[in-house]
Design a protein around this motif. Structure first.
Motif, PDB file in Angstrom:
ATOM      1  N   GLN A   1       0.836  -1.195   0.000  1.00 26.54           N
ATOM      2  CA  GLN A   1       0.000   0.000   0.000  1.00 26.54           C
ATOM      3  C   GLN A   1       0.876   1.252   0.000  1.00 26.54           C
ATOM      4  OE1 GLN A   1      -2.748  -0.342   3.231  1.00 26.54           O
ATOM      5  NE2 GLN A   1      -3.292  -2.427   2.697  1.00 26.54           N
ATOM      6  N   GLU A   2       0.876   1.957  -1.106  1.00 26.33           N
ATOM      7  CA  GLU A   2       1.679   3.167  -1.275  1.00 26.33           C
ATOM      8  C   GLU A   2       1.352   4.206  -0.212  1.00 26.33           C
ATOM      9  OE1 GLU A   2       4.621   5.378  -2.944  1.00 26.33           O
ATOM     10  OE2 GLU A   2       4.002   3.412  -3.677  1.00 26.33           O
ATOM     11  N   GLY A   3       2.366   4.697   0.462  1.00 23.60           N
ATOM     12  CA  GLY A   3       2.192   5.757   1.436  1.00 23.60           C
ATOM     13  C   GLY A   3       1.733   5.310   2.813  1.00 23.60           C
ATOM     14  N   LYS A   4       1.355   4.043   2.968  1.00 23.33           N
ATOM     15  CA  LYS A   4       0.889   3.565   4.267  1.00 23.33           C
ATOM     16  C   LYS A   4       2.086   3.168   5.127  1.00 23.33           C
ATOM     17  CE  LYS A   4      -2.098   0.468   6.720  1.00 23.33           C
ATOM     18  NZ  LYS A   4      -3.049  -0.585   6.710  1.00 23.33           N
ATOM     19  N   GLU A   5       2.062   3.631   6.370  1.00 22.85           N
ATOM     20  CA  GLU A   5       3.121   3.282   7.299  1.00 22.85           C
ATOM     21  C   GLU A   5       2.608   2.301   8.343  1.00 22.85           C
ATOM     22  OE1 GLU A   5       6.166   7.036   7.350  1.00 22.85           O
ATOM     23  OE2 GLU A   5       4.998   6.639   9.142  1.00 22.85           O
ATOM     24  N   MET A   6       3.531   1.499   8.831  1.00 24.78           N
ATOM     25  CA  MET A   6       3.237   0.569   9.908  1.00 24.78           C
ATOM     26  C   MET A   6       4.250   0.837  11.012  1.00 24.78           C
ATOM     27  SD  MET A   6       3.249  -3.608   9.810  1.00 24.78           S
ATOM     28  CE  MET A   6       1.770  -3.733   8.798  1.00 24.78           C
ATOM     29  N   LEU A   7       3.799   0.847  12.254  1.00 22.60           N
ATOM     30  CA  LEU A   7       4.675   1.051  13.400  1.00 22.60           C
ATOM     31  C   LEU A   7       4.734  -0.238  14.203  1.00 22.60           C
ATOM     32  CD1 LEU A   7       3.441   4.579  14.538  1.00 22.60           C
ATOM     33  CD2 LEU A   7       5.367   4.034  13.040  1.00 22.60           C
ATOM     34  N   ILE A   8       5.952  -0.687  14.526  1.00 20.88           N
ATOM     35  CA  ILE A   8       6.137  -1.927  15.276  1.00 20.88           C
ATOM     36  C   ILE A   8       7.087  -1.651  16.435  1.00 20.88           C
ATOM     37  CG2 ILE A   8       6.996  -4.300  15.190  1.00 20.88           C
ATOM     38  CD1 ILE A   8       6.284  -4.348  12.221  1.00 20.88           C
ATOM     39  N   PRO A   9       6.660  -1.956  17.671  1.00 22.69           N
ATOM     40  CA  PRO A   9       7.548  -1.742  18.816  1.00 22.69           C
ATOM     41  C   PRO A   9       8.815  -2.589  18.694  1.00 22.69           C
ATOM     42  CG  PRO A   9       5.318  -2.272  19.527  1.00 22.69           C
ATOM     43  CD  PRO A   9       5.367  -2.498  18.053  1.00 22.69           C
ATOM     44  N   PHE A  10       9.955  -1.988  18.962  1.00 21.42           N
ATOM     45  CA  PHE A  10      11.232  -2.697  18.905  1.00 21.42           C
ATOM     46  C   PHE A  10      11.528  -3.233  20.307  1.00 21.42           C
ATOM     47  CE2 PHE A  10      15.797  -3.316  18.398  1.00 21.42           C
ATOM     48  CZ  PHE A  10      15.867  -3.819  17.114  1.00 21.42           C
ATOM     49  N   ILE A  11      10.784  -4.295  20.666  1.00 22.62           N
ATOM     50  CA  ILE A  11      10.931  -4.876  22.005  1.00 22.62           C
ATOM     51  C   ILE A  11      11.037  -6.395  21.895  1.00 22.62           C
ATOM     52  CG2 ILE A  11       9.741  -3.008  23.235  1.00 22.62           C
ATOM     53  CD1 ILE A  11       7.214  -4.703  23.243  1.00 22.62           C
ATOM     54  N   GLU A  12      11.637  -6.970  22.936  1.00 24.78           N
ATOM     55  CA  GLU A  12      11.759  -8.414  23.017  1.00 24.78           C
ATOM     56  C   GLU A  12      10.355  -9.027  23.004  1.00 24.78           C
ATOM     57  OE1 GLU A  12      13.686 -11.667  26.074  1.00 24.78           O
ATOM     58  OE2 GLU A  12      14.357  -9.589  26.173  1.00 24.78           O
ATOM     59  N   GLY A  13      10.222 -10.122  22.307  1.00 25.84           N
ATOM     60  CA  GLY A  13       8.918 -10.765  22.182  1.00 25.84           C
ATOM     61  C   GLY A  13       8.241 -10.418  20.874  1.00 25.84           C
ATOM     62  N   ILE A  14       8.494  -9.225  20.373  1.00 29.63           N
ATOM     63  CA  ILE A  14       7.965  -8.830  19.060  1.00 29.63           C
ATOM     64  C   ILE A  14       9.071  -8.929  18.014  1.00 29.63           C
ATOM     65  CG2 ILE A  14       7.035  -6.912  17.703  1.00 29.63           C
ATOM     66  CD1 ILE A  14       5.363  -6.178  20.151  1.00 29.63           C
ATOM     67  N   ILE A  15      10.259  -8.442  18.351  1.00 32.25           N
ATOM     68  CA  ILE A  15      11.406  -8.569  17.452  1.00 32.25           C
ATOM     69  C   ILE A  15      12.024  -9.937  17.729  1.00 32.25           C
ATOM     70  CG2 ILE A  15      13.632  -7.635  16.731  1.00 32.25           C
ATOM     71  CD1 ILE A  15      11.207  -5.772  16.182  1.00 32.25           C
ATOM     72  N   ILE A  16      11.869 -10.849  16.804  1.00 31.51           N
ATOM     73  CA  ILE A  16      12.344 -12.216  16.977  1.00 31.51           C
ATOM     74  C   ILE A  16      13.809 -12.333  16.579  1.00 31.51           C
ATOM     75  CG2 ILE A  16      11.991 -14.638  16.322  1.00 31.51           C
ATOM     76  CD1 ILE A  16       9.685 -13.292  17.983  1.00 31.51           C
ATOM     77  N   LYS A  17      14.162 -11.747  15.440  1.00 32.77           N
ATOM     78  CA  LYS A  17      15.550 -11.860  14.960  1.00 32.77           C
ATOM     79  C   LYS A  17      15.868 -10.676  14.055  1.00 32.77           C
ATOM     80  CE  LYS A  17      18.702 -14.890  12.488  1.00 32.77           C
ATOM     81  NZ  LYS A  17      18.873 -16.109  11.709  1.00 32.77           N
ATOM     82  N   VAL A  18      17.046 -10.124  14.262  1.00 30.56           N
ATOM     83  CA  VAL A  18      17.586  -9.097  13.369  1.00 30.56           C
ATOM     84  C   VAL A  18      18.797  -9.712  12.699  1.00 30.56           C
ATOM     85  CG1 VAL A  18      18.645  -6.822  13.200  1.00 30.56           C
ATOM     86  CG2 VAL A  18      16.775  -7.206  14.823  1.00 30.56           C
ATOM     87  N   ASP A  19      18.753  -9.818  11.371  1.00 31.73           N
ATOM     88  CA  ASP A  19      19.860 -10.385  10.611  1.00 31.73           C
ATOM     89  C   ASP A  19      20.387  -9.310   9.676  1.00 31.73           C
ATOM     90  OD1 ASP A  19      21.572 -11.772   8.891  1.00 31.73           O
ATOM     91  OD2 ASP A  19      20.368 -13.614   9.038  1.00 31.73           O
TER      92      ASP A  19
END
Length: 167
Positions: A135-153
């Protein structure tokens, strides 16, 4: 690393919203690079600085009065990567926000949620800001917290999250 909010006083000082872990973290660096929008970066020499509540006040050698300080309003602040401490790519010691910008975010179902375009600091936790893939122009916000962020590669430029596409 932060942005200039506006002038502070009449002698060329500026108010800064730092993006650093500690409010006065930027004062560890004697010179900063400033840029507004798509203009070229310009180097400034930091003469003095101090904490003022939850903002940072600083004075630059190149800025001696309020009029000059007002022209710096809105400028982004950067420090060359070569001057920053090295962080291991495994993320155990944390991440630089700039390393996360541009990474693809995928949920546990394998759905592509978008690409990271920035982060916010909310006080409670950091928040990933994504541009939604479909969706063009639509933003999503996601908390950068343990339990939501599973893995950063960082090697794959990918973040796996426990987050539904319709949240």
């Amino acid at each position: 690393m932060g942005h200039i909010i506006g002038p502070f006083g009449i002698y060329g000082w500026v108010k800064i919203n730092p993006y650093t872990e500690y409010i006065d973290g930027l004062l560890e660096y004697p010179s900063w690079w400033l840029r507004k929008e798509n203009n070229a970066w310009q180097e400034v020499q930091v003469v003095a600085g101090h904490i003022n509540g939850n903002i940072l006040n600083a004075q630059f050698k190149e800025c001696t009065d309020r009029t000059q300080a007002l022209e710096l309003k809105g400028m982004q602040i950067a420090i060359p990567r070569s001057q920053l401490p090295d962080l291991p790519e495994d993320g155990d010691s944390g991440y630089y926000w700039s390393d996360l910008v541009g990474t693809e975010v995928i949920n546990l179902k394998g759905e592509e949620l978008g690409k990271v375009v920035g982060l916010y600091e909310t006080g409670a936790n950091d928040v990933l800001r994504l541009h939604h893939m479909d969706q063009e122009g639509k933003e999503m916000l996601i908390p950068f917290i343990e339990g939501i962020i599973i893995k950063v590669d960082l090697e794959l430029s990918q973040i796996i999250v426990d987050w539904d596409i319709d949240y």
